[in-house]
Scaffold this active site. Structure first.
Site, PDB file in Angstrom:
ATOM      1  N   LYS A   1      19.981 -32.085 -26.522  1.00  0.00           N
ATOM      2  CA  LYS A   1      19.340 -30.848 -26.090  1.00  0.00           C
ATOM      3  C   LYS A   1      19.982 -30.302 -24.817  1.00  0.00           C
ATOM      4  CE  LYS A   1      16.242 -31.064 -29.411  1.00  0.00           C
ATOM      5  NZ  LYS A   1      15.175 -32.040 -29.312  1.00  0.00           N
TER       6      LYS A   1
ATOM      7  N   TRP B   1       6.473 -32.783 -30.851  1.00  0.00           N
ATOM      8  CA  TRP B   1       7.135 -34.028 -30.422  1.00  0.00           C
ATOM      9  C   TRP B   1       6.143 -34.949 -29.741  1.00  0.00           C
ATOM     10  CZ3 TRP B   1      11.036 -34.567 -33.226  1.00  0.00           C
ATOM     11  CH2 TRP B   1      11.899 -33.507 -33.525  1.00  0.00           C
TER      12      TRP B   1
ATOM     13  N   ASP C   1       8.962 -37.883 -21.832  1.00  0.00           N
ATOM     14  CA  ASP C   1       9.995 -37.441 -22.768  1.00  0.00           C
ATOM     15  C   ASP C   1      10.577 -36.148 -22.192  1.00  0.00           C
ATOM     16  OD1 ASP C   1      11.510 -36.340 -24.791  1.00  0.00           O
ATOM     17  OD2 ASP C   1       9.944 -36.410 -26.322  1.00  0.00           O
TER      18      ASP C   1
HETATM   19  C1  PLP Z   1      14.291 -32.946 -30.184  1.00  0.00           C
HETATM   20  C2  PLP Z   1      13.217 -33.661 -29.494  1.00  0.00           C
HETATM   21  C3  PLP Z   1      12.844 -34.967 -29.862  1.00  0.00           C
HETATM   22  C4  PLP Z   1      13.464 -35.696 -31.021  1.00  0.00           C
HETATM   23  O1  PLP Z   1      14.753 -36.093 -30.732  1.00  0.00           O
HETATM   24  P1  PLP Z   1      15.627 -36.960 -31.758  1.00  0.00           P
HETATM   25  O2  PLP Z   1      16.779 -37.363 -30.882  1.00  0.00           O
HETATM   26  O3  PLP Z   1      16.014 -36.054 -32.878  1.00  0.00           O
HETATM   27  O4  PLP Z   1      14.832 -38.111 -32.219  1.00  0.00           O
HETATM   28  C5  PLP Z   1      11.856 -35.582 -29.124  1.00  0.00           C
HETATM   29  N1  PLP Z   1      11.252 -34.971 -28.097  1.00  0.00           N
HETATM   30  C6  PLP Z   1      11.583 -33.721 -27.722  1.00  0.00           C
HETATM   31  C7  PLP Z   1      10.873 -33.090 -26.566  1.00  0.00           C
HETATM   32  C8  PLP Z   1      12.571 -33.026 -28.409  1.00  0.00           C
HETATM   33  O5  PLP Z   1      12.896 -31.776 -28.031  1.00  0.00           O
END
Ligand code: PLP
Length: 354
Positions: free
Chosen positions: A194, A103, A170
């Site tokens: 998540k 990511w 993030d």
């Molecule tokens: C799942 C994830 C993403 C991507 O998320 P989307 O909502 O599917 O775009 C980005 N960063 C991290 C750390 C993730 O676990």
């Protein structure tokens, strides 16, 4: 039908109460004789949802009025684009990124389309098995970007560097899972699916005074300021994911807040890592000091046991334990809503494998 023990990495388990209440709201929202899905997002009942969904985040994170909370579409992946678009200077833009997984690498790839990206630390050559710590970030950068928890590799930043620029994080896979000084960040984003809600909405927490300084002409829909000006209703918001996220956060607030979640998450992680360390059949992919409390990625040392292990955990009612396709093995995601009883069931299965 009995509920499975859901270790899925995302979309993931949510509190049972959230499923019940959001199902009720789909049939009849607040007793108004209409479904949540058929009312105007400008109606007083939904405006109250959005207002509270924004307010509760600041309460939980202990942030003041210098921050704004937004609920946006496009997933965390859209934030890989919105962050540089809104924060990297036109012409001379330069940002520092920490490369700790797939990511993080995705965020780097998009940022490069807006300016210079310096990767100040990377564990890619070691298959992302640790989080680099030996780097500094000076004020020549417009911002620093890091990923607090690496969902696929099972590593987590235990502390955050002091940087001489804006701090962007993030937090998709560990938001609201542990106590942090959230005021050390200038911008936080997280795909809801998540740890805080269903797929379809992304949380953005941004310090207001960092915006509008790049000299870029940003399309309105991609400009944080347009969303702030319209109180996160610049366009029709994803009403259902926002409502279900609010219910999840209310559940968290009523169960000891982030501090309560942290204690429960630590207990679950201790139990599972304890078994992995004790059991000669298993090992984690990453170094001990960077082990994630949220995603435990591990493997069998003796591949000949695979079929027996897979059959056993499936028979025990466990779901979502397979590792990410890029790593293989197993991944047990211990998000906030996963009860410790589910981890006990998994540990029993691991103990009985020999
Ligand atoms: C799942 C994830 C993403 C991507 O998320 P989307 O909502 O599917 O775009 C980005 N960063 C991290 C750390 C993730 O676990």
């Amino acid at each position: 039908m009995s509920k499975k023990h859901n270790f899925s990495a995302g979309p993931c388990i949510l509190p049972q109460e959230v499923f019940q209440k959001s199902a009720e709201a789909i049939l009849d929202f607040n007793g108004i004789g209409l479904s949540l899905l058929e009312i105007s997002h400008r109606s007083k009942d939904f405006v109250a949802v959005m207002d509270e969904a924004r307010a509760i985040v600041k309460r939980l994170m202990n942030l003041g009025d210098d921050y704004e909370v937004l609920y946006l579409g496009g997933g965390a992946s859209l934030q890989f684009v919105m962050v540089p678009f809104n924060l990297m200077k036109a012409e001379t833009g330069k940002a520092a990124y920490l490369d700790t997984g797939v990511w993080a690498a995705g965020a780097i790839k998009e940022a490069k389309k807006f300016g210079t990206v310096d990767v100040v630390g990377s564990s890619k050559e070691e298959n992302y098995s640790f989080v680099p710590k030996d780097y500094t970030v000076g004020n020549q950068y417009d911002y620093f970007h890091c990923t607090s928890n690496n969902t696929i590799y099972g590593t987590q930043m235990k502390s955050f560097p002091k940087v001489d620029t804006l701090m962007v994080c993030d937090m998709s896979s560990d938001i609201f899972s542990r106590q942090l000084d959230f005021s050390q960040f200038d911008l936080i984003y997280a795909g809801a699916q998540k740890n805080m809600g269903p797929a379809g909405v992304t949380l953005v927490v941004v310090k207001k005074d960092i915006l509008g300084k790049t000299g870029r002409d940003i399309p309105s829909i991609l400009n944080y300021q347009s969303h702030i000006d319209k109180e996160s209703m610049y366009n029709t918001p994803p009403v259902f994911p926002v409502y279900a996220s609010l219910l999840t956060l209310q559940h968290l607030e009523n169960n000891g807040g982030i501090a309560g979640a942290e204690l429960r998450n630590e207990a679950k992680a201790r139990l599972l890592y304890g078994e992995i360390d004790r059991n000669p059949l298993f090992e984690t992919y990453c170094v001990d000091e960077d082990r994630s409390l949220m995603n435990v990625s591990f493997r069998l040392l003796d591949e000949s046991k695979k079929e027996e292990f897979d059959n056993a955990w499936k028979a025990a009612g466990i779901s979502g334990l397979n590792g990410h396709r890029s790593l293989g093995g197993y991944r047990a995601s211990l998000y906030n809503a996963l009860p410790i009883e589910s981890v006990q069931v998994l540990v029993e299965v691991m103990k009985n494998l020999n």
